[in-house]
Design an enzyme around this catalytic site. Structure first.
Site, PDB file in Angstrom:
ATOM      1  N   GLY A   1     -36.698   4.498  63.095  1.00 41.31           N
ATOM      2  CA  GLY A   1     -38.124   4.703  63.331  1.00 41.31           C
ATOM      3  C   GLY A   1     -38.443   5.360  64.663  1.00 41.31           C
TER       4      GLY A   1
ATOM      5  CG  ASN B   1     -41.513   0.848  65.052  1.00 39.85           C
ATOM      6  OD1 ASN B   1     -40.393   0.347  64.920  1.00 39.85           O
ATOM      7  ND2 ASN B   1     -41.687   2.086  65.464  1.00 39.85           N
TER       8      ASN B   1
ATOM      9  CG  ASP C   1     -41.363  -1.224  68.750  1.00 44.95           C
ATOM     10  OD1 ASP C   1     -41.262  -1.036  67.521  1.00 44.95           O
ATOM     11  OD2 ASP C   1     -40.377  -1.295  69.489  1.00 44.95           O
TER      12      ASP C   1
END
Length: 593
Positions: free
Chosen positions: A210, A279, A322
């Site tokens: 991510g 996230n 996050d």
């Protein structure tokens, strides 16, 4: 010798030979996976069972006898196996699989070992499978560490992954590769780190990465053929439900994050698996991606045969912290307010414990479980959304100062820190006591926001394999510490708590002996009373433990196994000078009576 006497002699010899020869391990079938409680001597599934309980019915080692626990033997899995400039060695984060006296376990790069532990006195390698991962390549492009969280069993095969994005079927008896399939592409920042979930003949994995601007996905492979079966993106595309929550107008969902780190749980009753989702990208610049950004920071309920999404629940819309929710989602049947309910629960990275109805995703309860939390005053009792969530705002400003903005780059103080809450490390649930054990990361930190700009040379897209975070990660000003919390999973109420010297990055095991086992980054491996959380026993391995333990039995004796040796977390080591010279290792530790 007459024919009859000869036949009796042969029969007697064959009977003796059979008694002395270890039985061949049975094929791992779906029916066997559904009934793992009938084989408490084995640890056949990643979480112990499909429901994610990480609980063993073995109780020879219990609150009375654990004081006699001692080191039975160790096994060195190899050298440090290092490569590349970013990571000098592979981490050990895997949950061992144990079947009939054989342990199957990978290192961080995906090399799988089959270790015969049936003697109870030593571990003997039966075979090693090396996927020949290009370590310099895969290590340098791995988002968040050289990690592999385990393997799975299917029929007469071991199913494994490698960091560079491949899925393997390995002959369980010989260690020979049967087939491999390329699933993720490190050239785009995609890697594989989780243990496969196998439902019937389908292996389910998902991609990490991510922080490199990937678009996350969950993927199904037909194990009979080794061929692609289905793929479901965690960030919905144009025309898919949820795509409207990406309101930037520039198709930034195409690199919206939504990584997969940890193995899903599965409900056979409804044929549904529950996958935690990471996230949104970029992490700390939500102005780049206005809208709620589904399905980042969520849980998805999916059909294992088709990958179809049945429902989703998002924990932190437009997440600026996050606070990815990649960790496990245990399945529990329990009474809530006197009514039988089918639950899926989650200790979230954002600091709340959530109780959801697993049939439809509706919110039942939620409660803070971390010591300090300042980004929201609580959860809406009807929707489960943060109380300071504004449904009319495209960019959420939760508690001012808890995160940065483009106008005010630095956040002042965020509790819990960016690490959580609870990160990927799994919880454990004791159904006999009705308690779930949460290894937590406690304390506060801060984050900064820097405007994430598109790259002209990429046609407005993210440049693959470059950090895509929208701000730097800052080490906390004060040392983070850890906690072990015993929580009522129907309400989120904390029933017992223990403060730990260091933030926990390992994961828990619960047993019918009313014990909870947990490793720590200073090398300590401990057993706690499941009711009081009082420490009853400990051993120090001399190297950090970042892996969850398991327990098994051979020859009627119970053992506890854990991997030791891992990279120390940067946000811990910076404020723990006593750990700065801790050496990594690559060891399996086994303890017995």
């Amino acid at each position: 010798m007459t024919a009859r006497i000869f036949s009796l002699a042969v029969a007697s010899y064959l009977l003796m030979a059979t008694a002395l020869t270890p039985a061949r391990a049975a094929d791992m079938t779906f029916e066997r996976a559904l009934a793992v409680e009938k084989e408490p001597q084995n640890w056949l599934l990643h979480h112990g069972n499909y429901q994610g309980h990480r609980f063993s019915g073995l109780k020879e080692i219990n609150t009375d006898t654990v004081k006699n626990l001692k080191l039975a033997f160790t096994v060195a899995l190899g050298g440090l196996e290092g490569a590349g400039t970013r990571y000098k060695f592979g981490n050990l984060e895997a949950t061992p699989i144990v079947e009939d006296g054989v342990i199957y376990v990978p290192d961080g790069w995906g090399t799988v070992s089959a270790i015969d532990v049936s003697s109870g006195k030593k571990g003997v390698f039966r075979w090693k499978f090396d996927p020949e991962t290009n370590k310099a390549w895969a290590g340098d492009v791995a988002c968040c560490g050289v990690n592999n969280r385990g393997v799975a069993l299917w029929k007469d095969k071991v199913i494994s992954i490698s960091l560079d994005g491949r899925l393997f079927a390995i002959n369980k008896a010989t260690g020979e590769k049967v087939w491999e399939r390329k699933i993720a592409d490190p050239a785009l920042g995609e890697t594989l780190t989780l243990a496969p979930l196998i439902v019937r003949d389908v292996a389910i994995v998902g991609t990490a990465g991510g922080e490199f601007g990937i678009r996350g996905f969950i993927d199904g492979t037909d194990l009979n053929t080794g061929q692609h079966l289905w793929r479901t993106y965690t960030i919905p595309g144009s025309g898919e439900a949820g795509n409207e929550t990406w309101k930037d107008g520039r198709e930034r969902w195409k690199h919206g994050g939504g990584s997969i780190w940890e193995t899903a749980t599965y409900d056979p009753e409804t044929d549904t698996f529950y996958q935690g989702i990471g996230n949104a990208g970029p992490d700390f610049d939500p102005e780049y991606r206005p809208g709620d950004n589904k399905w980042a920071a969520s849980v998805l309920a999916l059909n294992p045969g088709t990958g179809e999404i049945k429902w989703g629940f998002q924990y932190t819309p437009n997440d600026p912290y996050d606070f990815d929710e990649i960790s496990e989602h245990p399945i529990i049947d329990a009474k809530v307010n006197g009514e039988d309910r089918k639950l899926v629960v989650h200790a979230a990275r954002n600091g709340f414990f959530y109780v959801l109805d697993r049939t439809n995703g509706s919110f039942i309860a939620g409660k803070q479980y971390v010591d300090a939390l300042n980004w929201t005053p609580g959860l809406d009792p009807k929707t489960g959304k943060p109380l300071n969530y504004d449904p009319n705002a495209d960019v959420q400003i939760y508690a001012p100062g808890s995160h940065g903005t483009r106008a005010r780059h630095a956040g002042d103080r965020l509790c819990p820190s960016v690490s959580g809450g609870k990160n990927w490390q799994p919880s454990a649930y004791n159904p006999q006591l009705g308690l779930i054990y949460i290894p937590s990361i406690e304390g506060c930190g801060s984050i900064q926001t820097v405007e994430q700009k598109d790259r002209d040379d990429q046609g407005g897209q993210v440049k693959a394999r470059e950090r895509f975070t929208g701000g730097p990660f800052k080490a906390p000003d004060r040392p983070l510490y850890g906690g072990l919390k015993a929580i009522d999973p129907t309400t989120g109420d904390t029933k017992a708590t223990l403060r730990l010297d260091y933030a926990n990055y390992a994961g828990a095991l619960a047993t019918a002996g009313n014990l909870v086992f947990l490793g720590h980054i200073d090398g300590t491996f401990s057993a706690y009373d499941a009711r009081t959380l009082k420490e009853l026993w400990s051993f120090n391995a001399g190297t950090g433990i970042n892996a969850p333990p398991v327990t098994y039995a051979v020859n009627g004796k119970q053992y506890v196994a854990v991997l030791a040796g891992s990279r120390q977390p940067n946000n811990i080591i910076a404020l723990a000078p006593e750990l700065k010279n801790t050496s990594p290792a690559s060891m399996l530790y086994v303890f017995g009576p």
